[in-house]
Design an enzyme around this catalytic site. Structure first.
Site, PDB file in Angstrom:
ATOM      1  N   GLY A 151      39.108  42.489  33.713  1.00  0.00           N
ATOM      2  CA  GLY A 151      40.393  42.642  34.376  1.00  0.00           C
ATOM      3  C   GLY A 151      41.377  41.540  34.049  1.00  0.00           C
ATOM      4  N   THR A 152      40.886  40.310  33.915  1.00  0.00           N
ATOM      5  CA  THR A 152      41.785  39.196  33.606  1.00  0.00           C
ATOM      6  C   THR A 152      42.464  39.402  32.268  1.00  0.00           C
ATOM      7  OG1 THR A 152      40.695  37.551  34.996  1.00  0.00           O
ATOM      8  CG2 THR A 152      41.838  36.735  33.045  1.00  0.00           C
ATOM      9  N   ASN A 189      42.773  41.982  46.415  1.00  0.00           N
ATOM     10  CA  ASN A 189      41.368  41.610  46.256  1.00  0.00           C
ATOM     11  C   ASN A 189      40.840  40.783  47.419  1.00  0.00           C
ATOM     12  OD1 ASN A 189      43.123  39.486  45.270  1.00  0.00           O
ATOM     13  ND2 ASN A 189      41.299  38.470  44.474  1.00  0.00           N
ATOM     14  N   GLN A 208      40.494  46.282  41.974  1.00  0.00           N
ATOM     15  CA  GLN A 208      39.787  46.503  43.242  1.00  0.00           C
ATOM     16  C   GLN A 208      39.850  47.957  43.704  1.00  0.00           C
ATOM     17  OE1 GLN A 208      37.822  44.435  44.699  1.00  0.00           O
ATOM     18  NE2 GLN A 208      38.331  42.619  43.493  1.00  0.00           N
ATOM     19  N   HIS A 234      32.768  45.176  36.051  1.00  0.00           N
ATOM     20  CA  HIS A 234      31.772  44.600  36.951  1.00  0.00           C
ATOM     21  C   HIS A 234      32.076  44.840  38.421  1.00  0.00           C
ATOM     22  CE1 HIS A 234      33.719  40.689  38.304  1.00  0.00           C
ATOM     23  NE2 HIS A 234      34.547  41.104  37.382  1.00  0.00           N
ATOM     24  N   THR A 237      35.779  42.628  17.062  1.00  0.00           N
ATOM     25  CA  THR A 237      34.727  43.640  16.982  1.00  0.00           C
ATOM     26  C   THR A 237      34.457  44.225  18.356  1.00  0.00           C
ATOM     27  OG1 THR A 237      33.709  42.486  15.134  1.00  0.00           O
ATOM     28  CG2 THR A 237      32.334  44.075  16.317  1.00  0.00           C
ATOM     29  N   CYS A 286      37.573  34.036  42.117  1.00  0.00           N
ATOM     30  CA  CYS A 286      38.295  33.326  41.070  1.00  0.00           C
ATOM     31  C   CYS A 286      38.882  32.016  41.573  1.00  0.00           C
ATOM     32  CB  CYS A 286      39.406  34.203  40.504  1.00  0.00           C
ATOM     33  SG  CYS A 286      38.765  35.661  39.663  1.00  0.00           S
TER      34      CYS A 286
END
Length: 384
Positions: free
Chosen positions: A69-70, A154, A182, A204, A240, A328
């Protein structure tokens, strides 16, 4: 031990791990390689992209796989804004966000201001973390090139009216980016229903591995890449591709979407019973976030006169794992910027505790509410 910090991360689902295994073992080729093993990887990557696109209601070519997400938020905000500014004579422009966003959004906007000379408006929210659509409309300018808003917060779980925001932005032909990290698994992600131009997701939070994510972005929106190299992801994100990660993400997203309506309804009832019990039994408890426009899997409180970290330690001693807010910001002594933006004092903000539930939960959380009451009492030095 009962894990109630699912907004921070979730375990990898067995179905996801099973789907990924062939691309970690037998079909491990580079998707850019022109041989049998590489072509098998390329086929799997294309299939994963199409599956994600179906859930989002976008074209397969609109899906960019990221490391989470970041990165998706950074790519959306910097990529859209810088690409748009390049068409302006002064190469500067204006972006809109709010003060309650995830750090990856706030710091990306700060970067645009500091390095590229952008102007930015951070539209205030109310004391429930709800954003006024009218306030966003009034903040739009002739040089606005992006509106970036968190679909669901979040920390406190407040849900914004994304569809209404999209209407306002579209009237001025300004792209709308949603941080949907979220919201995934709890709320619709349909581009047709919500009207967004770009959306960020993280694997995740859905039962896929850490390090997987997606930026869904409509093909008509110019995007300046952050990473240059081999031109993968149609030149928008070189490097990649993580084929197994893409397969895992697509599998997790499909499973979450299939369960979403039932899980949201069930968890809303469990959440509301838990909230009512905590508020009834603990006089110092105050619910944070909007009581109605709230993620089904989030209940967050302040407990004035306590320490949120001390309450968390007491809860873990009683077998309940939760958090004080965004992972975070872990390790920071500063009060939550989200709670401060809602008008909560720094002293009270330090007493915050957040409970975020898994979609599979079926039982009432009465025992957890009892543990919260006992933990607050222990921190206060009261008999229980």
């Amino acid at each position: 031990m009962l894990y109630l910090d699912n907004a921070a991360t979730t375990p990898v689902r067995p179905e996801v791990l099973e789907a990924m295994m062939p691309y970690l073992t037998r079909w491990y080729g580079n998707a850019s390689s022109h041989h049998t093993v590489g072509e098998a990887a390329a086929d799997a990557l294309a299939d994963a992209r199409a599956r994600v696109a179906r859930v989002l209601g976008l074209r397969a070519g609109d899906v960019v796989f990221t490391s989470g997400g970041t990165e998706a938020n950074n790519l959306a905000i910097k990529g859209i804004a810088i690409a748009a500014a390049q068409h302006r004579d002064d190469r500067r422009a204006h972006v809109i966000t709010t003060p309650i966003e995830h750090e990856s959004v706030l710091e990306s906007v700060d970067y645009l201001e500091r390095v590229h000379g952008f102007a930015a408006t951070r539209v205030p929210v109310d004391d429930h973390a709800r954003l006024s659509t009218d306030a966003v409309a009034q903040s739009l300018r002739d040089d606005t090139v992006l509106v970036s808003i968190g679909y669901a917060n979040n920390e406190v779980g407040t849900v914004q009216d994304a569809a209404a925001l999209a209407v306002v932005a579209r009237e001025r032909r300004v792209p709308l980016h949603l941080d949907g990290v979220q919201a995934a698994g709890w709320l619709t992600l349909s581009a047709d229903e919500l009207g967004y131009d770009a959306i960020s997701l993280a694997g995740h939070k859905l039962g896929a591995p850490k390090g997987t994510g997606v930026l869904g972005i409509r093909g008509r929106i110019p995007l300046e890449p952050l990473m240059h190299g081999g031109g993968q992801e149609r030149g928008r994100r070189s490097g990649t591709e993580d084929v197994a990660g893409a397969v895992g993400f697509a599998t997790a997203l499909e499973l979450a979407e299939a369960e979403r309506v039932e899980a949201s309804a069930r968890m809303s009832a469990i959440r509301d019973r838990f909230i009512a019990r905590v508020l009834e039994r603990i006089p110092s408890a105050r619910l944070t976030g909007d009581a109605v426009h709230r993620l089904a899997g989030t209940a967050s409180f302040t407990f004035a006169g306590t320490s949120g970290e001390a309450v968390l330690l007491e809860l873990e001693r009683r077998g309940v794992v939760s958090s004080s807010g965004s992972a975070c910001a872990a390790g920071s002594d500063e009060p939550s910027h989200v709670l401060l933006a809602m008008g909560i004092s720094p002293e009270v903000a330090q007493t915050a505790v957040r409970f975020t539930f898994p979609r599979w939960l079926n039982a009432p959380l009465d025992a957890v509410a009892d543990a919260v009451e006992a933990s607050v009492a222990a921190v206060n030095g009261s008999p229980h």
